[in-house]
Design an enzyme around this catalytic site. Structure first.
Site, short mmCIF file in Angstrom:
data_model
loop_
_atom_site.label_atom_id
_atom_site.label_comp_id
_atom_site.label_asym_id
_atom_site.label_seq_id
_atom_site.Cartn_x
_atom_site.Cartn_y
_atom_site.Cartn_z
N ARG A 92 1.07 -1.19 0.06
CA ARG A 92 -0.08 0.13 -0.01
C ARG A 92 0.98 1.19 -0.31
O ARG A 92 1.50 1.31 1.01
CB ARG A 92 -0.89 0.10 1.12
CG ARG A 92 -1.67 1.26 1.46
CD ARG A 92 -2.65 1.23 2.56
NE ARG A 92 -3.77 0.42 1.79
CZ ARG A 92 -5.05 0.68 2.49
NH1 ARG A 92 -5.31 1.51 3.37
NH2 ARG A 92 -6.07 -0.09 2.00
N HIS A 105 -7.30 0.71 -6.38
CA HIS A 105 -7.60 -0.03 -5.21
C HIS A 105 -8.24 -1.63 -5.62
O HIS A 105 -9.52 -1.67 -5.38
CB HIS A 105 -8.61 0.66 -4.18
CG HIS A 105 -8.67 0.21 -2.92
ND1 HIS A 105 -7.63 -0.98 -2.49
CD2 HIS A 105 -9.19 0.47 -1.86
CE1 HIS A 105 -7.95 -1.26 -1.32
NE2 HIS A 105 -8.74 -0.55 -0.68
N ASP A 141 -17.43 7.14 -1.81
CA ASP A 141 -16.21 6.94 -0.96
C ASP A 141 -15.91 8.58 -0.26
O ASP A 141 -16.59 9.46 -0.54
CB ASP A 141 -15.00 6.66 -2.04
CG ASP A 141 -13.72 6.23 -1.12
OD1 ASP A 141 -13.75 6.21 -0.06
OD2 ASP A 141 -12.74 6.11 -1.99
N GLN A 172 -10.16 -3.83 -3.26
CA GLN A 172 -11.32 -3.45 -2.77
C GLN A 172 -12.53 -3.83 -3.87
O GLN A 172 -13.49 -4.38 -3.44
CB GLN A 172 -11.39 -2.16 -2.38
CG GLN A 172 -12.69 -1.59 -1.78
CD GLN A 172 -12.78 -2.21 -0.36
OE1 GLN A 172 -12.04 -2.07 0.35
NE2 GLN A 172 -14.30 -2.92 -0.33
N ARG A 226 -13.52 -9.10 1.78
CA ARG A 226 -11.87 -8.80 1.69
C ARG A 226 -11.25 -9.96 1.93
O ARG A 226 -10.18 -10.18 1.30
CB ARG A 226 -11.43 -7.52 2.37
CG ARG A 226 -12.09 -6.06 2.02
CD ARG A 226 -11.58 -5.53 0.72
NE ARG A 226 -10.08 -5.55 0.62
CZ ARG A 226 -9.49 -4.73 1.07
NH1 ARG A 226 -10.07 -3.41 1.61
NH2 ARG A 226 -8.19 -4.43 0.86
N CYS A 239 -16.31 1.43 0.40
CA CYS A 239 -15.39 0.60 0.94
C CYS A 239 -14.66 0.73 2.24
O CYS A 239 -14.23 -0.02 2.93
CB CYS A 239 -14.00 0.90 0.02
SG CYS A 239 -13.27 2.71 0.14
N1 NVA Z 1 -10.08 6.52 -1.57
C1 NVA Z 1 -9.96 6.26 -0.23
C2 NVA Z 1 -9.79 4.75 0.02
C3 NVA Z 1 -9.80 4.28 1.30
C4 NVA Z 1 -9.78 2.80 1.60
C5 NVA Z 1 -8.39 6.56 0.03
O1 NVA Z 1 -7.38 6.28 -0.77
O2 NVA Z 1 -7.92 7.27 1.25
N1 CP Z 2 -11.22 -0.20 2.57
C1 CP Z 2 -10.11 -0.26 2.72
O1 CP Z 2 -9.00 -0.41 2.02
O2 CP Z 2 -9.76 0.03 4.31
P1 CP Z 2 -8.38 0.06 5.01
O3 CP Z 2 -7.98 1.45 4.50
O4 CP Z 2 -8.94 0.22 6.49
O5 CP Z 2 -7.68 -1.03 4.60
#
Ligand code: NVA
Ligand code: CP
Length: 309
Positions: A107, A134, A223, A137, A291, A263
């Protein structure tokens, strides 16, 4: 004969529709066994390295628990605990880690960093979220939609909000799995239609008014207004996105049996009203749970290849 190239899951469209059909079948099989407390450990003696450069709850827990349940172990690496924080080149880190483990989940911020890692990795690399994508997800979300409503082919997903990493992965899924996406974003935060590949553009329709995007939708999803890494824009985004809150009135415009998806983490009173996320059409907890099951299928596929039941 040259060995087959290492497979990675960096973007949703790295896999074909046929591969997703396999993954969804395996997800179901793995989930059913798990619910019956039946041990399934094809990854004994295998190791997953997880690199987190951004915060996480679901991704961390689902990959670590999933890897353990499959008989393997997961090693968690925060940027600050590794030599990455002291400038070790990502290519060198990839070369080293991938000689020691069987699969890597990352990540991070830019997709480009993930691509550089994958290009120097001997083992499969999974995108656990970047600024641009992502895919894990959406793997879980599409599985959840199928679980609740059957095949997703020909369905309509309404995306209400930021044209962010989640939307990009939904759009790629639409092209691979043949469904439509209605998108409504505030001015200045829209999807760049000119940059979309044709297969995606054909399945993506933009709407100025989020209510219009919900018309005929089988799934309404949104989101956070501000994704990780964009916190400096928080105040401007709060103002711009004020009318892009999924509320009960919006859900009434969608199909009567429409699902609400998110998500998570969610901000009640911002991108979604509490009455929607905590209401009867919401499947957000199933998405989160899936997930675990979907990523176990993904880990099995990337490490063991195609396992038939
Ligand atoms: N779009 C959000 C998703 C978090 C799981 C982010 O990138 O922070
Ligand atoms: N939806 C998701 O990826 O959650 P986290 O940021 O908690 O991993």
């Amino acid at each position: 004969m040259a060995p087959a190239p290492t497979r990675h899951f960096l973007e949703f469209d790295d896999f074909s529709a046929e591969e997703f059909a396999h993954l969804f079948a395996r997800t179901r099989w793995i989930k059913e066994r798990f619910k019956r407390y039946e041990v399934y450990q094809p990854l004994r003696d295998r190791t997953l390295a997880m690199v987190f450069e951004k915060a996480s709850t679901r991704t961390r827990v689902s990959f670590e628990a999933g890897m353990n349940q499959l008989g393997g172990i997961a090693i968690n690496l925060n940027r600050n605990d590794t030599q990455l924080s002291r400038g070790e080149p990502i290519e060198d880190v990839a070369r080293v880690i991938s000689r020691m483990v069987d699969v890597v989940m990352i990540r991070t911020f830019g997709q480009e960093l993930l691509q550089r890692f994958a290009a120097h990795s001997r083992v499969p690399v999974i995108n656990g979220l970047t600024n641009e994508h992502h895919p894990c997800q959406i793997l879980a979300d599409v599985y959840t939609a199928i679980e609740h409503r059957g095949p997703i082919r020909g369905r309509t997903v309404a995306w209400i909000g930021d044209a962010n990493n989640m939307l990009t992965s939904w759009l790629q899924a639409a092209a691979v799995l043949d469904f439509r996406v209605h998108v409504s974003s505030p001015v200045g935060y829209e999807v760049n239609r000119a940059a979309l590949p044709r297969a995606i553009a054909e399945r993506c329709e933009s709407f100025a008014d989020p209510k219009d995007a919900c018309r005929g939708a089988d799934i309404v999803t949104t989101d956070v207004w501000t994704s990780m890494g964009f916190e400096a824009e928080n105040d401007a985004r709060r103002q711009a996105f004020a009318d892009w809150q999924v509320d009960a009135a919006m859900m009434r415009i969608a199909r009567p049996d429409a699902l609400f998806m998110h998500c998570l983490p969610a901000h009640r009173g911002e991108e979604v009203a509490a009455e929607v996320i905590d209401g009867p059409q919401s499947v957000v907890w199933d998405e989160a749970e899936n997930r675990l099951h979907a990523q176990k299928a993904l880990l099995e596929y990337l490490v063991c290849g195609r396992v038939e039941p």
